[in-house]
Design an enzyme around this catalytic site. Structure first.
Site, PDB file in Angstrom:
ATOM      1  N   HIS A 280      46.844  22.306  -8.034  1.00 31.68           N
ATOM      2  CA  HIS A 280      46.638  20.872  -8.281  1.00 31.68           C
ATOM      3  C   HIS A 280      45.174  20.486  -8.470  1.00 31.68           C
ATOM      4  O   HIS A 280      44.878  19.432  -9.053  1.00 31.68           O
ATOM      5  CB  HIS A 280      47.287  20.023  -7.173  1.00 31.68           C
TER       6      HIS A 280
ATOM      7  N   GLU B 138      40.815  20.034 -12.473  1.00 28.42           N
ATOM      8  CA  GLU B 138      39.738  19.108 -12.144  1.00 28.42           C
ATOM      9  C   GLU B 138      38.444  19.827 -11.777  1.00 28.42           C
ATOM     10  O   GLU B 138      37.355  19.415 -12.177  1.00 28.42           O
ATOM     11  CB  GLU B 138      40.207  18.238 -10.974  1.00 28.42           C
ATOM     12  N   ASP B 139      38.559  20.926 -10.998  1.00 21.09           N
ATOM     13  CA  ASP B 139      37.381  21.535 -10.390  1.00 21.09           C
ATOM     14  C   ASP B 139      37.035  22.930 -10.896  1.00 21.09           C
ATOM     15  O   ASP B 139      36.074  23.525 -10.424  1.00 21.09           O
ATOM     16  CB  ASP B 139      37.576  21.614  -8.860  1.00 21.09           C
TER      17      ASP B 139
ATOM     18  N   ASP C  54      48.703  16.526  -0.455  1.00 19.35           N
ATOM     19  CA  ASP C  54      47.262  16.726  -0.619  1.00 19.35           C
ATOM     20  C   ASP C  54      46.488  15.798   0.310  1.00 19.35           C
ATOM     21  O   ASP C  54      45.564  16.199   1.018  1.00 19.35           O
ATOM     22  CB  ASP C  54      46.898  16.455  -2.084  1.00 19.35           C
TER      23      ASP C  54
END
Length: 725
Positions: A91, A95-96, A158
């Site tokens: 997840h 993004e990272d 999360d």
């Protein structure tokens, strides 16, 4: 999507297995309900995720991959499917890390990639501030959630793991994340029926936001006196004995309130800690619905029920699918005994909410009512987000909609509608249909005629009375609580404001074109289309509205339309329209007109308008002290006059000198009221032994009405003088 700042990169090196024990524990848990092939798929997601996050560490110093694995572990406790678990492990990858979406699709499926994308923040885009970025990310997540509810399950897991490891964050970040959790994510978990996750999010959020209050309440819960523990045991034994005598196979457990629920009850009901703690709670779980009602009779035969405290959420489930019987008994020690009675399936839905859907799905029993209700709620949110002007407004609407309690109301046909607590008849009207709300004039509650602002209580039957001529007004926003009603009213008012702006902008542009001996009808269509394209307006209406709002000067637009871009730049300054070409106003254009607070113009005054960017036209009296300064920018000045037919009431300020003695204010207020004028505000400006000076802000229809008010005040013997400010 982690709430933490982007992970820091460490020195590159070989990629060892960062959390073998956690992965083995996860696989052991999955073996209970997934096939071996699905477990291998989850393991592959871990390997890809570990490689993508290699070298990244969390604030706590652990390898970053430990967080996605922990999130998957939380979802495995809820027995979620393999696709969700793979998406949970990946997840944060989009993004990272440099992992592309195409690789997730190729290694797993488009569904897993869609889930990962749905939970990904919008950090790559530029926003004005953190608040706007968070609101837009939230809107994106809700849109993804509308397509697949599993997006919110991953987000909640999360957030839960981030809350469990919040101590590694700086104090300011801890408080911000905790407040967001209590305001948004815990209520969403409750709205989706996921009580176990909701309770932990609330407890962790409370502890992070108010550590001293949490510690104090938790200490008191832990140190309950022996007498209370003995009382709990006695009540439990007596209830169990009676249920067994009835031949009911059951599970009976005592319930201990959490620090957060105690704290909120203390605040909402203004009770002391002792009063809230002095409540015994039990849950009874039986096999069938009929046994629930049998168990209810059994507990009522042991202790007498408190009048008006019985709730049947089996016959009328809560909006999140929760079903149970609630009753409050008068206990043997004078303290209330709260009892919940439900079936095993209801207990599963109460604890897991929409996550129970996937338990049923794996077991082959199909979907659940909780999931259907959740999807209805999401659909209503999507309707509101289309009408919301910005992501911040949408987020506020969602917050309003996340009420912990509901009222259950009946339509004239016997259908049940669930609305937030403190809902009014107007909320009910909008819940039936937006058109019903927009044309509502009154309501019948239990066959009695009531105004639309009347608050409703559970069990009432409500019928809405409509009229074709009725329409929402700004004051309606003051007495609605549901996001659907609030959004619909705002949308209507915005549309009205836009129509007013287009009309006023049209008149202003026409006036500017007349000074150039032209009109909109005489402007070539090609030139108009070219100008709209150049200024980036999809339609002429948008340009006209921007003129009324002061974002475009009508004189400049008129020059561009008549002369074209090149000639307009070379030509001398355009003449300012003559005062004879005034725009007449009726007062109904308040969406785009505002009346200056420095001079308070009213119908009958000589007036002019001043174009202020973003505010539109601000109307001043011609004798206002500020007008001389405004006339230095003639292109912004708008000659105006009142129309013959003027609507509404207008604020005006009066300075009144009176005797300084008791009762004078009441006499002046009575004189104003007798003149059919409303008082907005009163201030004492000066005061000495004999004379006081008061300033009244009142509402009048026009100068004649104002003269009547002043005449009536001057007749009072205690008044020395009255003048308009």
């Amino acid at each position: 999507m982690s709430s933490f700042s982007p992970p820091q990169l460490a020195a590159a090196g070989p990629c060892p297995d960062p959390c073998p024990e956690a992965v083995r524990a996860l696989e052991a848990r999955l073996a209970d309900y997934l096939t071996q092939e699905q477990i291998v798929q989850v393991r592959r997601a871990y390997e890809i995720g570990a490689r993508a996050h290699e070298g990244q560490i969390r604030r706590s110093g652990e390898a970053y991959i430990t967080h996605p694995v922990a999130v998957a572990g939380i979802l495995a406790e809820l027995r979620l499917d393999a696709e969700t678990l793979c998406a949970a492990i990946l997840h944060d990858a989009l993004e990272d890390t440099a992992l592309p979406r195409s690789e997730i699709e190729r290694s797993f499926s488009p569904t897993v990639a869609e889930l990962v994308d749905g939970v990904t923040k919008l950090d790559k885009l530029q926003f004005r501030d953190r608040q706007e970025a968070a609101a837009e990310s939230f809107r994106k997540m809700m849109l993804a959630m509308a397509r697949d509810l599993r997006v919110i399950l991953i987000k909640l897991a999360d957030r839960l793991h981030n809350m469990r490891t919040l101590d590694a964050m700086a104090p300011e970040s801890r408080r911000r994340i905790a407040r967001e959790t209590l305001e948004i994510y815990a209520p969403i978990a409750q709205r989706l029926g996921m009580n176990r996750i909701k309770a932990e999010l609330q407890d962790l959020g409370f502890r992070a936001l108010y550590p001293f209050r949490h510690a104090t309440i938790a200490r008191r819960i832990a140190s309950q006196p022996v007498m209370r523990r003995e009382a709990m045991a006695t009540i439990e034994a007596q209830l169990a004995q009676r249920l067994t005598q009835e031949g009911l196979k059951h599970t009976l457990v005592s319930r201990v309130k959490s620090p957060w629920s105690i704290y909120t009850k203390m605040r909402q009901e203004h009770k002391s800690l002792e009063q809230v703690l002095d409540v015994f709670g039990f849950r009874i779980v039986v096999s069938t619905v009929s046994q629930c009602y049998q168990a209810l009779g059994a507990v009522h035969s042991v202790y007498k029920p408190l009048d008006g405290r019985f709730r049947d959420f089996i016959a009328i489930p809560k909006a999140n699918g929760y079903q149970s019987l609630h009753t409050v008994l008068f206990g043997p020690y004078g303290a209330p005994v709260e009892v919940q009675i439900r079936t095993e399936d209801m207990d599963l839905v109460a604890e897991r909410g929409i996550a129970a859907h996937w338990v049923y799905k794996i077991g082959g029993a199909g979907g659940s009512a909780a999931t259907a209700r959740a999807q209805d709620w999401i659909r209503s949110l999507m309707d509101s987000q289309q009408a919301a002007g910005s992501s911040l407004e949408f987020l506020e609407n969602v917050k309003v909609d996340l009420f912990p309690d509901e009222v259950y109301l009946f339509t004239p046909k016997g259908d049940i509608l669930a609305l937030p607590r403190n809902a009014t008849a107007l909320d009910f009207a909008y819940a039936v249909h937006t058109d019903v709300g927009n044309h509502a004039v009154a309501a019948r509650v239990d066959r009695k005629l009531v105004p639309l602002r009347t608050k409703l209580a559970s069990g009432q039957s409500v019928e809405i009375i409509t009229a074709p001529s009725a329409a929402p007004g700004p004051q309606w926003l003051e007495y609605v609580v549901s996001s659907k009603a609030r959004t619909a009213i705002r949308h209507y008012l915005k549309r009205l404001e836009h129509e007013d702006a287009v009309d006023l902008g049209h008149r202003m542009l026409d006036r500017a074109l007349e000074s150039l001996e032209s009109s909109l009808d005489r402007v070539p269509a090609q030139r108009l289309e070219a100008l709209l394209a150049e200024l980036r307006y999809p339609r002429l209406e948008e340009l006209l509205a921007d003129i009324a709002l002061g974002n475009r000067m009508p004189v400049q637009v008129a020059r561009l339309l008549v002369l074209g871009k090149d000639e307009a730049a070379a030509a001398p300054a355009a003449p300012v329209p003559a005062a004879s070409e005034r725009i007449f106003i009726t007062g109904s254009e308040r969406g785009v007109l505002s009346f200056a607070a420095c001079c308070h113009p009213i119908p009958g005054d000589e007036i002019m308008g001043y174009l202020s960017a973003g505010k539109g036209v601000v109307v001043h009296r011609n004798d206002c002290p500020n007008v001389a300064e405004y006339r230095k920018s003639p292109e912004r000045c708008v000659p105006m006059a009142w129309d013959r037919e003027v609507q509404g009431d207008y604020r005006v300020a009066l300075r009144i000198e009176v005797d300084n003695k008791p009762g004078v204010l009441a006499q002046v207020a009575a004189a104003v009221a007798e003149s059919n004028s409303n008082i907005d505000a009163v201030e004492y400006r000066e005061r000495d032994v004999t004379v006081s000076v008061m300033e009244f802000a009142i509402e009048v229809r026009n100068r004649k009405h104002l003269a009547d008010v002043i005449r009536r005040i001057r007749r009072l013997g205690v008044v020395h003088g009255v003048q308009r400010v």
